[in-house]
Design an enzyme around this catalytic site. Structure first.
Site, mmCIF file in Angstrom:
data_model
loop_
_atom_site.group_PDB
_atom_site.id
_atom_site.type_symbol
_atom_site.label_atom_id
_atom_site.label_comp_id
_atom_site.label_asym_id
_atom_site.label_seq_id
_atom_site.Cartn_x
_atom_site.Cartn_y
_atom_site.Cartn_z
ATOM 1 N N HIS A 29 59.736 -23.614 -2.800
ATOM 2 C CA HIS A 29 60.896 -23.930 -3.657
ATOM 3 C C HIS A 29 62.151 -24.363 -2.883
ATOM 4 O O HIS A 29 63.226 -23.790 -3.072
ATOM 5 C CB HIS A 29 61.188 -22.835 -4.686
ATOM 6 C CG HIS A 29 61.283 -21.414 -4.193
ATOM 7 N ND1 HIS A 29 62.127 -21.028 -3.193
ATOM 8 C CD2 HIS A 29 60.645 -20.285 -4.606
ATOM 9 C CE1 HIS A 29 62.010 -19.722 -3.007
ATOM 10 N NE2 HIS A 29 61.103 -19.260 -3.850
ATOM 11 N N ASP A 77 56.730 -22.260 -9.668
ATOM 12 C CA ASP A 77 57.440 -20.980 -9.573
ATOM 13 C C ASP A 77 57.588 -20.364 -10.974
ATOM 14 O O ASP A 77 58.604 -19.739 -11.304
ATOM 15 C CB ASP A 77 58.812 -21.141 -8.899
ATOM 16 C CG ASP A 77 59.403 -19.812 -8.424
ATOM 17 O OD1 ASP A 77 58.719 -18.767 -8.550
ATOM 18 O OD2 ASP A 77 60.546 -19.807 -7.947
ATOM 19 N N HIS A 111 59.927 -13.889 -18.109
ATOM 20 C CA HIS A 111 60.733 -12.675 -18.264
ATOM 21 C C HIS A 111 60.813 -12.319 -19.735
ATOM 22 O O HIS A 111 60.753 -13.187 -20.595
ATOM 23 C CB HIS A 111 62.158 -12.891 -17.733
ATOM 24 C CG HIS A 111 62.229 -12.957 -16.243
ATOM 25 N ND1 HIS A 111 61.983 -11.877 -15.437
ATOM 26 C CD2 HIS A 111 62.493 -13.991 -15.411
ATOM 27 C CE1 HIS A 111 62.110 -12.228 -14.168
ATOM 28 N NE2 HIS A 111 62.407 -13.510 -14.113
ATOM 29 N N LEU A 153 52.351 -14.066 -12.275
ATOM 30 C CA LEU A 153 51.594 -13.708 -13.481
ATOM 31 C C LEU A 153 51.896 -12.294 -13.973
ATOM 32 O O LEU A 153 51.390 -11.889 -15.022
ATOM 33 C CB LEU A 153 50.095 -13.894 -13.248
ATOM 34 C CG LEU A 153 49.649 -15.342 -12.961
ATOM 35 C CD1 LEU A 153 48.134 -15.419 -12.838
ATOM 36 C CD2 LEU A 153 50.136 -16.323 -14.025
ATOM 37 N N ASP A 167 57.114 -13.366 -1.271
ATOM 38 C CA ASP A 167 57.942 -14.157 -2.189
ATOM 39 C C ASP A 167 58.679 -13.291 -3.210
ATOM 40 O O ASP A 167 58.160 -12.312 -3.718
ATOM 41 C CB ASP A 167 57.112 -15.185 -2.940
ATOM 42 C CG ASP A 167 57.985 -16.040 -3.827
ATOM 43 O OD1 ASP A 167 58.839 -16.745 -3.297
ATOM 44 O OD2 ASP A 167 57.847 -15.953 -5.064
HETATM 45 ZN ZN LIG Z 1 60.511 -17.319 -4.212
#
Ligand SMILES: [Zn+2]
Length: 448
Positions: A235, A308, A312, A64, A155
């Site tokens: 993922h 995920d 951007h 976020l 992550d």
């Molecule tokens: Zn990742």
């Protein structure tokens, strides 16, 4: 406020193993009655024959960008994107600026999210202080905080130090937490742009081998097995990872895993003209990898779908391939893309897809009622999503609530529409082009 009656929808609730045509009444934020032929007296009726009613989805992996990169996403734009995608709960990753590595930061985020009244926010805490991979973060304090953090991850990066990863697993085991692993051996992936193989050679871009993921998947499975702690692999993108996961589950290792919609639907062959919208980490893999991920999702080896979601800024994403950041947005396209590509094509049953978007991720991150997952029964909090699986529409990234426009599914003609999302009995998303009367006449945040 009058009671709302959603009449005649197919109710699919994995929490109670329920699948049937039912009426659902909502009153004071909760489901008040579920059954057939419920009274319409003093109730506002929403005719929902032919539609599907499910528990609100849980996205266990989103970025976020708040705090630090509010130009890319804010708590508000991100949680609006969530409810438009049918998600009434999201787990946000801690790779923000500053990183979410202490109780004060996660509490602030949760407090601010509650003020918005959109989706519930469950922050994932950092595994290591400052995400530096050197010493453990204050995981116990984040767990005990008002944010009730259950899952921890660095992550964006893997924890390269195996000794530290082992200590992290030992530590979370004490209080029943979960470690989320972003499996990537950077010594194998460094400088890579796309999957190593035919496409990387053709495009002349440096490749990221499947091995970069699989080496870490194998290591983390071994560490989870030895420590007895709960591990979640996020993922996953390769057939080799799926094989390791399958074997680990058969041995009884406490491991769960997810795959993203883009890894389940796109392959390296979809990368066109150095278009950076396809640049993602882990990279899009081969069609054979995609087939194996789909099989694993259908048979339950993969427990969950997670988007995920990674917004951007256009200025950054539209650079040369080598310099553009990795990532795609995904919350507002997840359900229709998965429905169209997996359910419509006969590879996955709709109740299974809904399970992988609700119960599967809830178990993986250790979310339980009353936080998430009360299901559709009398007394449960009314967190619901109403889906139209027949509706055909075109995904338009410019109309997203998310600030991110980097969506590889922009322009796709899909079937399956999130018509309405209800959070705590309140309509928080309503597809205005639906053509039916709004049941509450409320102003809902729907731009474009
Ligand atoms: Zn990742």
């Amino acid at each position: 406020m009058a009671e709302l009656l959603i009449r005649g929808a197919r109710v699919i609730d994995p929490f109670q193993n329920l699948d049937g045509v039912l009426d659902v009444a909502i009153s004071r934020g909760r489901v008040s009655e579920v059954g057939r032929g419920l009274s319409t007296e003093s109730r506002e009726v929403l005719e929902a024959e032919g539609l599907v009613l499910a528990p609100g989805f849980l996205d266990m992996h989103v970025h976020l960008r708040d705090p630090g990169r509010e130009d890319e996403e804010t708590l508000e734009s991100g949680l609006k994107a969530a409810v438009r995608g049918g998600f009434t709960a999201v787990c946000c990753m801690p790779n923000t600026d500053p990183p979410l590595d202490n109780a004060a930061l996660v509490e602030d985020l949760v407090l601010r999210s509650r003020g918005l009244g959109l989706a519930d926010l469950f922050p994932v805490g950092c595994l290591t202080r400052g995400r530096e991979g050197k010493e453990l973060a204050e995981m116990g304090l984040m767990y005990a905080s008002a944010a009730r953090v259950r899952a921890f991850s660095d992550d964006g990066d893997a924890v390269a130090d195996s000794g530290l990863m082992r200590r992290a697993l030992q530590y979370v085991r004490k209080f029943g937490g979960v470690v989320i692993s972003h499996p990537e051996d950077v010594d194998l992936s460094r400088g890579g742009q796309v999957n190593e193989g035919r496409v990387s050679f053709t495009l002349g871009l440096r490749g990221i081998p499947a091995l970069a993921e699989e080496v870490m998947v194998a290591r983390d499975i071994l560490l989870a097995e030895e420590t007895g702690a709960r591990l979640h692999l996020t993922h996953l993108s390769t057939a080799g990872s799926v094989r390791l996961l399958r074997e680990a589950k058969e041995r009884g290792v406490r491991v769960t895993a997810d795959a993203t919609p883009h890894h389940l639907v796109l392959s390296e062959r979809d990368i066109r003209d150095y278009d950076t919208v396809y640049k993602v980490n882990p990279p899009l893999r081969t069609p054979e990898d995609v087939s194996e991920l789909r099989r694993a999702l259908a048979d339950g080896t993969l427990d969950a779908v997670a988007t995920d979601h990674a917004p951007h800024s256009p200025e950054e994403k539209e650079r040369e391939f080598d310099y553009a950041p990795f990532g795609m947005v995904g919350m507002e396209s997840a359900f229709p893309v998965l429905y169209t590509e997996l359910v419509e094509k006969g590879e996955l049953e709709l109740p299974v897809l809904i399970e992988r978007l609700t119960l599967g991720p809830a178990r993986a991150v250790g979310l339980e009622p009353p936080d998430y997952g009360e299901g559709i029964r009398a007394g449960a909090r009314a967190d619901l999503v109403l889906l139209d699986t027949a509706r055909e529409w075109v995904i338009d990234a410019h109309a997203f609530a998310s600030r991110g426009r980097n969506c590889p599914f922009h322009g796709w003609r899909v079937r399956g529409r999130v018509l309405m999302t209800i959070k705590g009995g309140k309509v928080v998303h309503y597809a205005t082009e639906w053509g039916r009367a709004h049941p509450r006449g409320e102003k809902v945040s729907e731009k474009a």
